[in-house]
Design an enzyme around this catalytic site. Sequence first.
Site, PDB file in Angstrom:
ATOM      1  N   CYS A 399     -47.344 -28.796  33.508  1.00  0.00           N
ATOM      2  CA  CYS A 399     -47.769 -29.906  33.246  1.00  0.00           C
ATOM      3  C   CYS A 399     -46.757 -31.309  33.618  1.00  0.00           C
ATOM      4  O   CYS A 399     -46.898 -31.486  34.637  1.00  0.00           O
ATOM      5  CB  CYS A 399     -47.904 -29.709  31.621  1.00  0.00           C
ATOM      6  SG  CYS A 399     -48.953 -31.311  31.079  1.00  0.00           S
ATOM      7  N   HIS A 526     -51.654 -25.022  31.571  1.00  0.00           N
ATOM      8  CA  HIS A 526     -50.598 -24.339  31.019  1.00  0.00           C
ATOM      9  C   HIS A 526     -51.121 -22.838  30.929  1.00  0.00           C
ATOM     10  O   HIS A 526     -51.515 -22.278  30.090  1.00  0.00           O
ATOM     11  CB  HIS A 526     -50.639 -24.728  29.415  1.00  0.00           C
ATOM     12  CG  HIS A 526     -50.286 -26.323  29.329  1.00  0.00           C
ATOM     13  ND1 HIS A 526     -48.777 -26.329  28.730  1.00  0.00           N
ATOM     14  CD2 HIS A 526     -50.865 -27.256  29.396  1.00  0.00           C
ATOM     15  CE1 HIS A 526     -48.529 -27.663  28.717  1.00  0.00           C
ATOM     16  NE2 HIS A 526     -49.714 -28.285  28.909  1.00  0.00           N
ATOM     17  N   GLU A 528     -49.290 -20.383  30.324  1.00  0.00           N
ATOM     18  CA  GLU A 528     -48.451 -19.571  29.169  1.00  0.00           C
ATOM     19  C   GLU A 528     -49.509 -18.873  28.230  1.00  0.00           C
ATOM     20  O   GLU A 528     -49.361 -18.097  27.380  1.00  0.00           O
ATOM     21  CB  GLU A 528     -47.267 -20.295  28.783  1.00  0.00           C
ATOM     22  CG  GLU A 528     -47.575 -21.511  27.739  1.00  0.00           C
ATOM     23  CD  GLU A 528     -47.752 -22.775  28.917  1.00  0.00           C
ATOM     24  OE1 GLU A 528     -47.613 -23.877  28.128  1.00  0.00           O
ATOM     25  OE2 GLU A 528     -47.897 -22.704  29.804  1.00  0.00           O
TER      26      GLU A 528
END
Length: 638
Positions: A399, A526, A528
Amino acid sequence: MKYVLVTGGVVSGLGKGVTASSIGLILKACGLRVTAIKIDPYLNIDAGTMSPFEHGEVFVLDDGGEVDLDLGNYERFLDVKLTRDNNITTGKITQFVIEKERRGDYLGKTVQIVPHVTDAIQEWIERVALIPVDGKEGPSDVCVIELGGTIGDIESMPFVEALGQLSCRVGPGNFCLIHISLVPVLNVVGEQKTKPTQHSVRGLRALGLIPDILACRSAKPLDDSVKMKLSQFCHVPVDNIITLHDVPNIWHIPLLLRDQKAHRAILKVLDPFSVEWKEPELGEWTLMTELADRLNIPVKVAMVGKYTGLSDSYLSVLKALLHASVALKRKLVIDWVPASDLEDATKEENPENHQASWNLLQDADAVLVPGGFGDRGVEGKILAAKYARENRVPYLGICLGMQTAVLDYARSVLGIKDANSTEFDTNTKNPFVIFMPEGSKTHMGGTMRLGSRRTFFHVKGCKSAKLYGNVSFVDERHRHRYEVNPDMVARLEEGGLTFTGKDETGQRMEIVEIDNHPFFIGVQFHPEFKSRPAKPSPPFLGLIAAATGQLDNLLHPSPLKSKTVPNGVDAPQAEEHDWLCTNGNAESSLCGAPSELGNGIVNGSSNDAEGLTNGATVKQANGYANDGAYGYGNNVHG
């Protein structure tokens, strides 16, 4: 539908989230379909507007919901996809009730906490519990509900009352209450003290909730005499008193529950004859637990961020790094680098911190710059990206970390010294990062580009495409207001930067790479949030592989039988009892249930911890932190 309610007493931070997730996992291993709900008694509509220092990271779901970080635990443990409605807050319930009152739905009645608010809470729970979250049709068998906070908190009273009414309404055999409490040991006397738990249970019963099972947090396993005493004073059978003692690895918790027959105790309360179940099969889980315990070859990752004072601010990033590290059989070491300490201003104000942070950055095997907002520390993040680029150190920017990498390239390679983002300089003459046209500058909550969005690969054979298995597109979750200026893309690409991934319009940059660098990737999304221990996120897997000399094997795997995994990636089948990292995924051939590693972070300077951990080591500029453990501390989050 059957409900398992998890509450906490005595102190906060006992690991309710991890325990609730482990309960859901062991029930899933018994063959049941499980969903989960987190109740947060704060007045915010959602977690989206809260500072990471206030409540840890904001976890983002596929539907764009900005929710409590515990929902990330649920998704990773259970390998499910939850919705924004799986996170209930006082703000959501209040808004729901007020909107009904404004429409006249209450037909002139005086709107009160009981019955109108409590009814709304029950209706919400029962509605959400029926939503399938595992990709199958039909509702789940069991809904695990975690009540945030501690029993006795003023703000949670309406929820406690509603849950008491729900337990009465659904009747025996459909509701199980598990109360987590603390059994401390005073150094003066050296014995386990039961009085805090006795008072906690007494308070719980006074509010109309009667615990079926006690889960006792302690440093060591409970003595039999202590269990007998708790059983006598709390009116809970001895067999229903579970010890949750400190362990070196979060994967031990489902094993603790299984070894103490917690699943049998729960299913006995839930009427075992009304559902089909089997003994939990956790053989592969045990093998993975032992693997995580044995890792001793370190891989050092410099985490250059703004919120380094609280590890929970980057909880999912830490977990994704751990998933990748364990898959590649390395012990993760996090070097916390406050981004602002890398800047020249800090060199003048605090040269010791400046030098210490640069030493950590230069000593790392890889550099990661996570997402964030605001201008504090941005110049330090740009310097970190520059260092990784010039010194050919593996780099992953997420990001804002992607945007700072673009700004460094514009300044250092293209020679545009005043290149900037309109987030940090609204009047910049060279806006390489701009505010998205569909965003709102007046309302903060829920106005970003949120949720799962599709990214198409535009460069065949690029590293990111290979990591994802050479698919044509990938779906990942987003949370941002600013983007790379499409008008500047041509200049950047002419200078050697490659945008390998874009959205469906081709105008929004999603992935950037430097071709002649060992590993330099920035992603606007993102990744993750979709990482799983048995299926690590491809960008994180690539970063750790590059840092440990395994990237070539990862990008050019040997031909093996493939199996389909999420995101449309085909990953070769692993050998029995082994972890094979290929095409961005690592999965054991015997892994029958999704699994989870805690991030194991204990912050050396603030004594923050995230409940159950895996013993990962953390360093800060001011020194080494303690090894992680499943322990209670000042700010322990499940």
